[in-house]
Design a protein around this motif. Structure first.
Motif, PDB file in Angstrom:
ATOM      1  N   UNK A   1       0.841  -1.199   0.000  1.00 60.46           N
ATOM      2  CA  UNK A   1       0.000   0.000   0.000  1.00 60.46           C
ATOM      3  C   UNK A   1       0.876   1.248   0.000  1.00 60.46           C
ATOM      4  N   UNK A   2       0.443   2.250  -0.766  1.00 58.34           N
ATOM      5  CA  UNK A   2       1.160   3.521  -0.740  1.00 58.34           C
ATOM      6  C   UNK A   2       0.678   4.336   0.460  1.00 58.34           C
ATOM      7  N   UNK A   3       1.354   5.431   0.795  1.00 55.53           N
ATOM      8  CA  UNK A   3       0.984   6.206   1.990  1.00 55.53           C
ATOM      9  C   UNK A   3      -0.475   6.663   1.988  1.00 55.53           C
ATOM     10  N   UNK A   4      -1.013   7.062   0.849  1.00 55.35           N
ATOM     11  CA  UNK A   4      -2.403   7.497   0.795  1.00 55.35           C
ATOM     12  C   UNK A   4      -3.343   6.356   1.136  1.00 55.35           C
ATOM     13  N   UNK A   5      -3.065   5.151   0.604  1.00 51.28           N
ATOM     14  CA  UNK A   5      -3.922   3.999   0.895  1.00 51.28           C
ATOM     15  C   UNK A   5      -3.844   3.614   2.367  1.00 51.28           C
ATOM     16  N   UNK A  55      -3.306   5.696   4.798  1.00 51.96           N
ATOM     17  CA  UNK A  55      -4.111   6.714   5.500  1.00 51.96           C
ATOM     18  C   UNK A  55      -5.591   6.397   5.392  1.00 51.96           C
ATOM     19  N   UNK A  56      -6.058   5.977   4.203  1.00 54.23           N
ATOM     20  CA  UNK A  56      -7.479   5.640   4.015  1.00 54.23           C
ATOM     21  C   UNK A  56      -7.870   4.462   4.895  1.00 54.23           C
ATOM     22  N   UNK A  57      -6.987   3.453   4.968  1.00 55.16           N
ATOM     23  CA  UNK A  57      -7.265   2.276   5.800  1.00 55.16           C
ATOM     24  C   UNK A  57      -7.355   2.682   7.272  1.00 55.16           C
ATOM     25  N   UNK A  58      -6.389   3.519   7.718  1.00 50.72           N
ATOM     26  CA  UNK A  58      -6.399   3.955   9.118  1.00 50.72           C
ATOM     27  C   UNK A  58      -7.656   4.757   9.445  1.00 50.72           C
ATOM     28  N   UNK A  59      -8.061   5.658   8.553  1.00 57.66           N
ATOM     29  CA  UNK A  59      -9.272   6.457   8.786  1.00 57.66           C
ATOM     30  C   UNK A  59     -10.515   5.583   8.827  1.00 57.66           C
ATOM     31  N   UNK A  60     -10.580   4.577   7.945  1.00 62.81           N
ATOM     32  CA  UNK A  60     -11.732   3.671   7.945  1.00 62.81           C
ATOM     33  C   UNK A  60     -11.832   2.934   9.273  1.00 62.81           C
ATOM     34  N   UNK A  61     -10.689   2.481   9.784  1.00 65.51           N
ATOM     35  CA  UNK A  61     -10.695   1.761  11.062  1.00 65.51           C
ATOM     36  C   UNK A  61     -11.080   2.684  12.213  1.00 65.51           C
ATOM     37  N   UNK A  62     -10.594   3.944  12.151  1.00 64.91           N
ATOM     38  CA  UNK A  62     -10.939   4.901  13.211  1.00 64.91           C
ATOM     39  C   UNK A  62     -12.433   5.193  13.237  1.00 64.91           C
ATOM     40  N   UNK A  63     -13.106   5.066  12.071  1.00 68.12           N
ATOM     41  CA  UNK A  63     -14.544   5.322  11.988  1.00 68.12           C
ATOM     42  C   UNK A  63     -15.368   4.069  12.253  1.00 68.12           C
ATOM     43  N   UNK A  64     -14.706   3.004  12.714  1.00 73.67           N
ATOM     44  CA  UNK A  64     -15.428   1.806  13.118  1.00 73.67           C
ATOM     45  C   UNK A  64     -15.602   0.762  12.036  1.00 73.67           C
ATOM     46  N   UNK A  65     -14.948   0.934  10.899  1.00 72.51           N
ATOM     47  CA  UNK A  65     -15.061  -0.053   9.828  1.00 72.51           C
ATOM     48  C   UNK A  65     -13.967  -1.105   9.968  1.00 72.51           C
ATOM     49  N   UNK A  66     -14.237  -2.271   9.397  1.00 66.23           N
ATOM     50  CA  UNK A  66     -13.229  -3.312   9.312  1.00 66.23           C
ATOM     51  C   UNK A  66     -12.682  -3.325   7.885  1.00 66.23           C
ATOM     52  N   UNK A  67     -11.418  -3.674   7.761  1.00 70.78           N
ATOM     53  CA  UNK A  67     -10.790  -3.711   6.438  1.00 70.78           C
ATOM     54  C   UNK A  67     -10.377  -5.146   6.141  1.00 70.78           C
ATOM     55  N   UNK A  68     -10.813  -5.631   4.995  1.00 73.04           N
ATOM     56  CA  UNK A  68     -10.524  -7.003   4.591  1.00 73.04           C
ATOM     57  C   UNK A  68      -9.705  -7.014   3.291  1.00 73.04           C
ATOM     58  N   UNK A  69      -8.829  -8.002   3.205  1.00 75.39           N
ATOM     59  CA  UNK A  69      -8.265  -8.389   1.918  1.00 75.39           C
ATOM     60  C   UNK A  69      -9.035  -9.621   1.461  1.00 75.39           C
ATOM     61  N   UNK A  70      -9.750  -9.462   0.357  1.00 73.75           N
ATOM     62  CA  UNK A  70     -10.633 -10.533  -0.117  1.00 73.75           C
ATOM     63  C   UNK A  70     -10.023 -11.166  -1.362  1.00 73.75           C
TER      64      UNK A  70
END
Length: 670
Positions: free
Chosen positions: A154-158, A160-175
């Protein structure tokens, strides 16, 4: 939408796959052990089968399926790439092309393919092919080369997006998603998967990229990084319920940091519990970056070009007004508009350009077939296939090149036993080369054959009544070669499927000259022949000399002009009733363009003659005009259906001030 809505896309893509099959079969014939080439052919046939099945063309589907079986037998090592197998593959591709041609012409794509199917099945099942393979040393094995594990980075922007999603209560999956082996339209299935996931959350990344997935540049497995507030069970059920999705594995990502990429790839994560399940990951083959393209009907580009030319006319009017008013801000704005319109014009022209490979790529297969018919050994080398020409030129040049290449095969390259006697390689060579020079494209067709026998050409011309017996004295080599372009001329004593009727080179020369080009021949006896074609880059925009006849403006293409001169009336002489002038120690016919084009008005009465010297091939003529206006680049527009064809006029151009200039068709007039 109905299937008919996808017909044109199906036809375009099928043409590309059949062309790819032909090109790779030529390569396979030269390198029978190249498993990569076999895989490329298999991939094209498999894709074509899927598209045919989707469009419900049964014969096309059945034939591609049997070709797949034969190719699969080659990949598995059950049979070898023998001459019989290659002939069968070529035959099968030819049958596919015939079915496609029937679809293009409005047919339903049906054809009696029973013989083709039987031939391919016999080739697949005949055990003698396997023995022949071993005797010849051909050894094939399935493509079992292990793929490397592709870790997603992941590049730095991606990150950051993953971290923000987790901070907002979302889960992040690699599918990791795997499609079924018999999936026909992978791109359509990918689009449906993305559409389903976008309803449940946000897609952050895909490997391969979406562009590559859309172009089906992957096998059956790909990975999507996805943020959502839905449960993993819900996501799994949504995905597995999609038709032709064989499996979906969800791996939950931990809270990651900017250095997580390196930690993950180096395998030095300190606490395995923090990273969750990292395996399994999708398996991918490295895929080169591809250009994203879109198919556009040429009529739309023509319409866009016409609209742009209307814009140029109004721009010219604005330039004239700004000069009259002498308003600084208006003049500055108009100057900026001129720069932008020039850039737009360049982009539009580039959009209409095509690589000449669209013509060149069909010739290796043709040369192979002709060589086999004549029992000759011939190879062809193509250089500069990426050279670009305007579409209308590309459309016209193909048939002319066919005539020239057939001449090289039949008359140029000697038979293997003769070449061996002469100390040459038994395999003759034809080179097809294209390159840019200035505002022209040059196409060179050369062979290493026997060259042109001057005496044989002269005697053949005399026999056919094309040349008087005493006229051959003093003819230069170039003048002798020009006899080959005369209608009805042939050095063949017998008529065959390839040559002998005296048509071919004359047609090629006429077509090339009608495009504003030239065709010349250079030859050395015993060493070979070179055909050189010179063509304008584009027919849409032409450099012209604007001239005036009475009150009308006529444009003469610069490509035909060798010089402009001014002569006195007393320098005109009459030879057998034809007015002529002396030009560079030659007598040139003199023609008043006003009379030739039947322009109304009084006769030309000035003491000095304004003359445009025009040359096509070895023919030169002097056109008399009233005055010269100047050089300009114009856009050639057809006269349309409102006017009947006008003799000597090829079209018209709208000048910047709104005036109309007629384009002189020098080829027709001469």
């Amino acid at each position: 939408m109905e299937l008919i809505d996808f017909l044109q896309v199906f036809i375009d893509e099928s043409k590309e796959h059949l062309q790819a099959c032909n090109e790779h079969l030529i390569k396979l014939e030269k390198d029978p052990e190249n498993i990569a080439v076999i895989n490329e052919i298999f991939r094209s046939v498999h894709t074509l089968k899927g598209m045919a099945a989707t469009m419900e063309y049964g014969d096309l589907t059945n034939l591609t399926h049997q070709l797949e079986n034969l190719l699969d037998a080659i990949r598995d090592g059950r049979i070898g790439v023998t001459k019989a197998v290659l002939d069968g593959l070529f035959f099968g591709v030819d049958e596919l092309d015939l079915i496609l041609q029937s679809i293009i012409t409005g047919g339903n794509g049906t054809r009696n393919i029973s013989d083709a199917l039987q031939r391919l099945m016999e080739l697949e099942k005949n055990p003698e092919r396997t023995e022949q393979k071993k005797e010849n040393g051909y050894q094939y094995s399935p493509n079992t080369e292990p793929h490397s594990i592709h870790e997603i980075v992941y590049d730095p922007l991606e990150i950051t997006i993953i971290q923000q999603a987790m901070e907002q209560g979302s889960r992040v999956f690699e599918i990791m998603i795997t499609l079924a082996q018999d999936c026909l339209l992978k791109a359509a299935r990918v689009a449906l998967i993305f559409h389903t996931l976008e309803k449940l959350g946000e897609i952050i990344k895909s490997v391969p990229s979406f562009d590559q997935l859309e172009e089906e540049q992957f096998d059956l497995t790909f990975t999507i990084t996805f943020s959502t507030k839905s449960t993993s069970e819900s996501i799994y059920q949504h995905l597995i319920n999609i038709s032709e999705v064989e499996n979906a594995e969800l791996n939950s990502l931990p809270i990651i940091n900017p250095n997580w990429n390196q930690e993950r790839l180096d395998g030095i994560v300190k606490n395995p519990q923090e990273v969750g399940s990292l395996e399994p990951f999708a398996t991918f083959t490295a895929i080169p970056a591809i250009n994203k393209t879109i198919r556009v009907q040429i009529e739309r580009l023509d319409t866009l070009m016409n609209l742009f030319q209307e814009f140029v006319i109004h721009r010219g009017r604005l330039e004239q007004i700004s000069r009259e008013l002498d308003h600084p801000e208006l003049r500055e704005s108009v100057d900026g508009m001129a720069v932008l319109s020039s850039q737009m014009q360049s982009v539009l022209l580039n959009m209409r350009m095509l690589p000449i490979s669209t013509v060149f790529n069909r010739f290796p297969r043709m040369i192979r077939q002709l060589a086999r018919e004549l029992n000759k050994q011939i190879s062809i080398e193509i250089i500069g296939a990426e050279t670009e020409l305007e579409r209308s030129v590309v459309d016209e040049i193909g048939d002319s090149l066919i005539h020239i290449l057939r001449n090289c095969v039949d008359h140029g390259i000697e038979y293997p036993d003769i070449r061996k006697t002469l100390g040459k390689p038994t395999e003759g060579k034809i080179t097809l080369k294209a390159f840019h020079s200035g505002n022209h494209v040059f196409i060179e067709v050369s062979d290493d054959g026997g060259g042109i026998n001057r005496e044989k050409v002269i005697q053949s011309a005399i026999t056919k009544g094309l040349l008087a017996e005493n006229d051959e004295q003093g003819l230069s080599d170039q003048e002798v070669y020009d006899l080959l372009f005369m209608s009805g001329f042939s050095t063949s004593s017998e008529i065959s499927n390839i040559s002998g009727r005296g048509v071919g080179l004359d047609v090629a020369k006429y077509t090339i000259e009608s495009l504003g080009g030239t065709l010349t021949i250079n030859s050395q006896l015993g060493r070979g022949t070179v055909f050189l074609i010179k063509l304008p880059l584009t027919l849409s925009i032409q450099s012209v000399l604007l001239t005036k006849i009475q009150s009308e403006i006529y444009a003469i293409p610069i490509s035909f002009i060798i010089e402009t001169v001014i002569k006195k009336q007393e320098e005109v002489m009459s030879i057998e009733g034809q007015k002529s002038i002396s030009f560079r120690d030659k007598t040139i016919p003199l023609v008043y363009l006003q009379e030739l084009l039947e322009v109304p008005g009084g006769a030309y009465e000035e003491d000095s003659l304004k003359i445009v010297m025009v040359q096509i091939g070895n023919k030169t003529i002097a056109f008399v005009v009233d005055s010269f206006i100047g050089h300009q680049e114009v856009v050639l527009k057809p006269l349309g259906n409102y006017l009947p064809p006008i003799r000597g006029i090829s079209g018209a151009a709208v000048l910047g001030d709104g005036q109309l200039a007629l384009i002189v068709d020098c080829h027709t007039l001469i």
